[in-house]
Enzyme design. Structure first.
Site, PDB file in Angstrom:
ATOM      1  N   PRO A  23       0.801  -1.227   0.000  1.00 37.32           N
ATOM      2  CA  PRO A  23       0.000   0.000   0.000  1.00 37.32           C
ATOM      3  C   PRO A  23       0.839   1.285   0.000  1.00 37.32           C
ATOM      4  O   PRO A  23       1.875   1.355   0.654  1.00 37.32           O
ATOM      5  CB  PRO A  23      -0.809  -0.107   1.299  1.00 37.32           C
ATOM      6  CG  PRO A  23      -0.062  -1.088   2.147  1.00 37.32           C
ATOM      7  CD  PRO A  23       0.572  -2.050   1.193  1.00 37.32           C
ATOM      8  N   ASN A  24       0.347   2.235  -0.752  1.00 40.15           N
ATOM      9  CA  ASN A  24       0.897   3.596  -0.862  1.00 40.15           C
ATOM     10  C   ASN A  24       2.182   3.684  -1.677  1.00 40.15           C
ATOM     11  O   ASN A  24       2.693   4.783  -1.905  1.00 40.15           O
ATOM     12  CB  ASN A  24       1.117   4.224   0.534  1.00 40.15           C
ATOM     13  CG  ASN A  24      -0.183   4.300   1.316  1.00 40.15           C
ATOM     14  OD1 ASN A  24      -1.153   4.850   0.809  1.00 40.15           O
ATOM     15  ND2 ASN A  24      -0.218   3.730   2.506  1.00 40.15           N
ATOM     16  N   ARG A  31       5.171  10.976  -2.429  1.00 37.43           N
ATOM     17  CA  ARG A  31       4.905  10.620  -1.037  1.00 37.43           C
ATOM     18  C   ARG A  31       6.164  10.812  -0.187  1.00 37.43           C
ATOM     19  O   ARG A  31       7.161  10.123  -0.389  1.00 37.43           O
ATOM     20  CB  ARG A  31       4.506   9.149  -1.018  1.00 37.43           C
ATOM     21  CG  ARG A  31       4.308   8.571   0.332  1.00 37.43           C
ATOM     22  CD  ARG A  31       4.237   7.054   0.272  1.00 37.43           C
ATOM     23  NE  ARG A  31       4.043   6.555   1.602  1.00 37.43           N
ATOM     24  CZ  ARG A  31       4.338   5.330   1.999  1.00 37.43           C
ATOM     25  NH1 ARG A  31       4.828   4.456   1.145  1.00 37.43           N
ATOM     26  NH2 ARG A  31       4.136   4.976   3.237  1.00 37.43           N
ATOM     27  N   TYR A  36      11.298   8.676   1.194  1.00 37.08           N
ATOM     28  CA  TYR A  36      11.211   7.615   0.184  1.00 37.08           C
ATOM     29  C   TYR A  36      11.853   7.970  -1.159  1.00 37.08           C
ATOM     30  O   TYR A  36      11.898   7.140  -2.054  1.00 37.08           O
ATOM     31  CB  TYR A  36       9.742   7.229  -0.026  1.00 37.08           C
ATOM     32  CG  TYR A  36       9.096   6.677   1.231  1.00 37.08           C
ATOM     33  CD1 TYR A  36       9.588   5.517   1.825  1.00 37.08           C
ATOM     34  CD2 TYR A  36       8.017   7.323   1.832  1.00 37.08           C
ATOM     35  CE1 TYR A  36       9.007   5.013   2.992  1.00 37.08           C
ATOM     36  CE2 TYR A  36       7.425   6.825   2.987  1.00 37.08           C
ATOM     37  CZ  TYR A  36       7.933   5.663   3.565  1.00 37.08           C
ATOM     38  OH  TYR A  36       7.368   5.161   4.706  1.00 37.08           O
ATOM     39  N   ASN A  87       8.208  -5.512  -1.164  1.00 32.71           N
ATOM     40  CA  ASN A  87       8.122  -4.368  -0.262  1.00 32.71           C
ATOM     41  C   ASN A  87       6.661  -4.340   0.194  1.00 32.71           C
ATOM     42  O   ASN A  87       5.789  -3.829  -0.514  1.00 32.71           O
ATOM     43  CB  ASN A  87       8.502  -3.065  -0.957  1.00 32.71           C
ATOM     44  CG  ASN A  87       8.515  -1.899   0.034  1.00 32.71           C
ATOM     45  OD1 ASN A  87       8.045  -2.037   1.166  1.00 32.71           O
ATOM     46  ND2 ASN A  87       9.048  -0.761  -0.402  1.00 32.71           N
ATOM     47  N   ALA A  90       3.289  -0.863   4.678  1.00 29.23           N
ATOM     48  CA  ALA A  90       2.754  -0.873   6.051  1.00 29.23           C
ATOM     49  C   ALA A  90       2.295  -2.266   6.490  1.00 29.23           C
ATOM     50  O   ALA A  90       2.310  -2.574   7.692  1.00 29.23           O
ATOM     51  CB  ALA A  90       1.611   0.128   6.171  1.00 29.23           C
ATOM     52  N   GLU A 111      12.628  -9.716   1.592  1.00 29.19           N
ATOM     53  CA  GLU A 111      11.931  -8.514   2.090  1.00 29.19           C
ATOM     54  C   GLU A 111      12.790  -7.285   1.818  1.00 29.19           C
ATOM     55  O   GLU A 111      13.982  -7.280   2.128  1.00 29.19           O
ATOM     56  CB  GLU A 111      11.708  -8.665   3.606  1.00 29.19           C
ATOM     57  CG  GLU A 111      11.111  -7.425   4.246  1.00 29.19           C
ATOM     58  CD  GLU A 111      10.942  -7.563   5.766  1.00 29.19           C
ATOM     59  OE1 GLU A 111      11.261  -8.634   6.328  1.00 29.19           O
ATOM     60  OE2 GLU A 111      10.495  -6.585   6.375  1.00 29.19           O
ATOM     61  N   HIS A 113      12.877  -2.748   1.873  1.00 34.35           N
ATOM     62  CA  HIS A 113      12.300  -1.445   2.217  1.00 34.35           C
ATOM     63  C   HIS A 113      13.206  -0.347   1.701  1.00 34.35           C
ATOM     64  O   HIS A 113      14.439  -0.478   1.756  1.00 34.35           O
ATOM     65  CB  HIS A 113      12.152  -1.296   3.733  1.00 34.35           C
ATOM     66  CG  HIS A 113      11.297  -2.360   4.333  1.00 34.35           C
ATOM     67  ND1 HIS A 113       9.922  -2.329   4.243  1.00 34.35           N
ATOM     68  CD2 HIS A 113      11.608  -3.519   4.966  1.00 34.35           C
ATOM     69  CE1 HIS A 113       9.435  -3.417   4.820  1.00 34.35           C
ATOM     70  NE2 HIS A 113      10.440  -4.154   5.257  1.00 34.35           N
ATOM     71  N   LEU A 114      12.591   0.729   1.251  1.00 34.29           N
ATOM     72  CA  LEU A 114      13.370   1.901   0.829  1.00 34.29           C
ATOM     73  C   LEU A 114      14.058   2.540   2.034  1.00 34.29           C
ATOM     74  O   LEU A 114      15.250   2.852   2.005  1.00 34.29           O
ATOM     75  CB  LEU A 114      12.439   2.928   0.173  1.00 34.29           C
ATOM     76  CG  LEU A 114      11.779   2.498  -1.134  1.00 34.29           C
ATOM     77  CD1 LEU A 114      10.355   3.017  -1.213  1.00 34.29           C
ATOM     78  CD2 LEU A 114      12.583   2.982  -2.319  1.00 34.29           C
ATOM     79  N   ARG A 120      13.497   4.134  12.338  1.00 33.42           N
ATOM     80  CA  ARG A 120      12.310   4.984  12.317  1.00 33.42           C
ATOM     81  C   ARG A 120      11.443   4.739  13.563  1.00 33.42           C
ATOM     82  O   ARG A 120      11.933   4.285  14.578  1.00 33.42           O
ATOM     83  CB  ARG A 120      11.548   4.749  11.006  1.00 33.42           C
ATOM     84  CG  ARG A 120      12.410   5.110   9.781  1.00 33.42           C
ATOM     85  CD  ARG A 120      11.638   4.965   8.500  1.00 33.42           C
ATOM     86  NE  ARG A 120      10.473   5.852   8.465  1.00 33.42           N
ATOM     87  CZ  ARG A 120       9.458   5.728   7.609  1.00 33.42           C
ATOM     88  NH1 ARG A 120       9.469   4.747   6.731  1.00 33.42           N
ATOM     89  NH2 ARG A 120       8.449   6.574   7.644  1.00 33.42           N
TER      90      ARG A 120
HETATM   91  C1  DQA Z   1       8.423   1.008   3.646  1.00 29.10           C
HETATM   92  C2  DQA Z   1       8.522   1.206   5.171  1.00 29.10           C
HETATM   93  C3  DQA Z   1       7.177   0.988   5.837  1.00 29.10           C
HETATM   94  O1  DQA Z   1       7.302   1.185   7.242  1.00 29.10           O
HETATM   95  C4  DQA Z   1       6.160   1.947   5.307  1.00 29.10           C
HETATM   96  O2  DQA Z   1       4.895   1.685   5.866  1.00 29.10           O
HETATM   97  C5  DQA Z   1       6.093   1.986   3.820  1.00 29.10           C
HETATM   98  C6  DQA Z   1       7.329   1.876   3.040  1.00 29.10           C
HETATM   99  C7  DQA Z   1       9.727   1.359   2.923  1.00 29.10           C
HETATM  100  O3  DQA Z   1       9.881   0.959   1.772  1.00 29.10           O
HETATM  101  O4  DQA Z   1      10.587   2.045   3.486  1.00 29.10           O
HETATM  102  O5  DQA Z   1       5.037   2.190   3.242  1.00 29.10           O
HETATM  103  O6  DQA Z   1       8.140  -0.365   3.383  1.00 29.10           O
END
Ligand code: DQA
Length: 164
Positions: A23-24, A31, A36, A87, A90, A111, A113-114, A120
Site C-alpha cells: 500500500p501507498n 509521497r 522515500y 516491499n 505498512a 523482504e 524497504h526503501l 524509524r
Molecule cells: C516502507 C517502510 C514501511 O514502514 C512503510 O509503511 C512503507 C514503506 C519502505 O519501503 O521504506 O510504506 O516499506
C-alpha cells in the site's frame, strides 16, 4: 578459476523474479520524498527491469493497496516465480496473512524497504514477515530494489547449483 558470489550473476536466463509492492507505494515520488526519494515506482520498475533483463532474468512488477491481492499473488508465486522480492510497506508491520502466505510457499521471498525501518518509529521496527523471508534489505532507497534483485539472482544460482 572459480567464480563466486555476485560476479557470477546472470547465469540463469529465464529466471522469473516477481516484485510485489504494498500500500501507498503507488504514491512514490510524491509521497514523503525526504524519506522515500523522488523516483516513482514506474521509474524504479523501468530501471530494475532493464538491469534484470540485461542479466537474463524476466522481471514482473505488481502493486496493490489491498492485502488480499498481495496474499493471492504470493500464493500464485509458488508456480509463477523463481523468487519474490516484496516491499510489503505498512503491511510489513501488521499482516499475519502475508506472513502465512510466504510461509506456505517454497519459492524464496526477500523482504525489502526503501527506508531503514529500524531507524524509524518503533512500530516500524517489527516485521511480521522477516522470519519467513530469506533475508531483509532495508534503508538503501531505490537501490534496495536492485539489491533485492541481486539477492534473488544469487539465491536462484545457489539453488540451481544444489539441484544440479
Ligand atoms: C516502507 C517502510 C514501511 O514502514 C512503510 O509503511 C512503507 C514503506 C519502505 O519501503 O521504506 O510504506 O516499506
Amino acid at each position: 578459476m572459480t567464480i563466486v558470489g555476485m560476479q557470477a550473476l546472470g547465469y540463469f536466463p529465464g529466471m522469473r523474479i516477481l516484485f510485489l509492492n504494498g500500500p501507498n507505494l503507488n504514491m512514490l515520488g510524491r509521497r514523503e520524498p525526504g524519506i522515500y526519494g523522488s523516483m516513482t515506482l514506474k521509474d524504479i520498475q523501468e530501471q530494475v527491469t532493464d538491469y534484470g533483463e540485461n542479466h537474463g532474468a524476466s522481471i514482473e512488477f505488481r502493486q496493490s493497496n489491498s492485502e488480499a491481492d498481495l496474499v493471492t499473488w504470493i500464493q500464485q508465486a509458488q508456480e509463477d516465480a523463481d523468487a519474490v522480492v516484496i516491499n510489503a510497506a505498512a503491511y510489513t508491520h501488521t499482516s499475519i496473512a502475508l506472513r502465512d502466505a510466504i510461509a506456505a510457499i517454497q519459492t524464496p521471498v526477500i523482504e525489502i524497504h526503501l527506508s531503514n525501518i529500524h531507524a524509524r518509529e518503533e512500530f516500524r521496527h517489527r516485521s511480521m514477515i522477516a522470519a519467513v523471508c530469506v533475508g531483509q534489505i532495508s534503508g538503501f532507497g531505490h537501490n534496495s530494489y536492485f539489491l533485492g534483485l541481486q539477492a534473488a539472482m544469487a539465491l536462484a544460482q545457489s539453488q540451481a547449483g544444489q539441484s544440479g
